[in-house]
Enzyme design. Structure first.
Site, PDB file in Angstrom:
ATOM      1  N   LYS A   1       0.864  -1.190   0.000  1.00 28.12           N
ATOM      2  CA  LYS A   1       0.000   0.000   0.000  1.00 28.12           C
ATOM      3  C   LYS A   1       0.895   1.233   0.000  1.00 28.12           C
ATOM      4  CE  LYS A   1      -4.329   1.212   2.339  1.00 28.12           C
ATOM      5  NZ  LYS A   1      -5.085   0.996   3.577  1.00 28.12           N
TER       6      LYS A   1
HETATM    7  O1  G3P Z   1      -8.676   2.095   4.433  1.00 26.29           O
HETATM    8  C1  G3P Z   1      -8.652   3.451   4.831  1.00 26.29           C
HETATM    9  C2  G3P Z   1      -9.532   3.616   6.004  1.00 26.29           C
HETATM   10  O2  G3P Z   1      -9.045   2.856   7.064  1.00 26.29           O
HETATM   11  C3  G3P Z   1      -9.765   4.986   6.474  1.00 26.29           C
HETATM   12  O3  G3P Z   1     -10.954   4.912   7.180  1.00 26.29           O
HETATM   13  O4  G3P Z   1     -12.627   5.647   8.772  1.00 26.29           O
HETATM   14  O5  G3P Z   1     -10.205   6.275   9.098  1.00 26.29           O
HETATM   15  O6  G3P Z   1     -11.546   7.322   7.282  1.00 26.29           O
HETATM   16  P1  G3P Z   1     -11.359   6.110   8.143  1.00 26.29           P
END
Ligand code: G3P
Length: 218
Positions: free
Chosen positions: A87
């Protein structure tokens, strides 16, 4: 549409895997830190543990922001297991690194994507997956799902092979809309996956079936 779980929590990964519908896992440095996984050796071991639970792609994120560092880290991560996907953040050196990994046959997930222009760059570099952050776009009062629609259209018109991996999923409706608008993958917290089960008429209907059976078989 493939289902990935977006966590580094092994119990949640096992629980989702036991449903029989899990196709992979994504992690990021924040999710690793949340589980208290620190230090290079422990982090690498944790990725291996995840790969031992799930038979599917596991995204492991580099923390370097320069080309050389990303390449060194990415090669180390990719050597851990054949299911590891490196990633890489959507920055200039990230795109250079993705191009390099593409040439070397190392699969990549381009992360922190917020615009169609970034999606085009990632596809041109040969990224395996593109991670648009739906929830964070919604947080900024724009519509994350519009980005999914637009990128799906661009990739179809151009014949790009990069798969759209909708990330920053916050709820079951995000999952449903991603399926509708052409995401190839959704990566979700376990709570959003479990939310898909919920419908009161299912619970009422099942209770009635069981009550009728019990009455007839008393
Ligand atoms: O895969 C990316 C994700 O983990 C981000 O999620 O909820 O932190 O915006 P969030």
């Amino acid at each position: 549409m493939k289902f990935f779980i977006d966590t580094a929590n092994l119990d949640q990964i096992r629980e989702a895997n036991e449903l029989g519908i899990l196709d992979g896992v994504t992690t990021n440095p924040s999710l690793m830190a949340k589980e208290g996984i620190t230090g290079q050796e422990n982090i690498l071991k944790h990725y291996q543990n995840i790969c031992n639970i799930v038979d599917g792609d596991v995204s492991a994120e580099v923390i370097s922001t320069d080309f050389k560092g990303m390449v060194e880290e990415g090669e180390r991560l990719a050597a851990l297991h054949s299911n590891i996907v490196v990633k890489v953040p959507m920055i200039v050196d990230g795109i250079k690194a993705i191009s390099y990994f593409t040439e070397k046959g190392i699969r990549t997930n381009c992360t922190l994507v917020f615009s169609p222009g970034q999606a085009i760059l990632a596809a041109k570099a040969g990224a395996t997956y593109l991670s648009p952050f739906i929830g964070r776009i919604d947080d900024s009062s724009w519509d994350g799902m519009e980005l999914i629609q637009q990128v799906a259209e661009i990739y179809a018109v151009q014949g790009y092979e990069t798969q759209i991996l909708a990330a920053s999923i916050r709820n079951p409706l995000h999952i449903v809309k991603c399926a509708q608008y052409g995401a190839d993958v959704v990566t979700c917290p376990l709570s959003a996956i479990m939310g898909l089960f919920k419908h009161p008429l299912t619970d009422i209907g099942l209770a009635q079936f069981l009550a009728d059976y019990n009455k007839a078989n008393a």
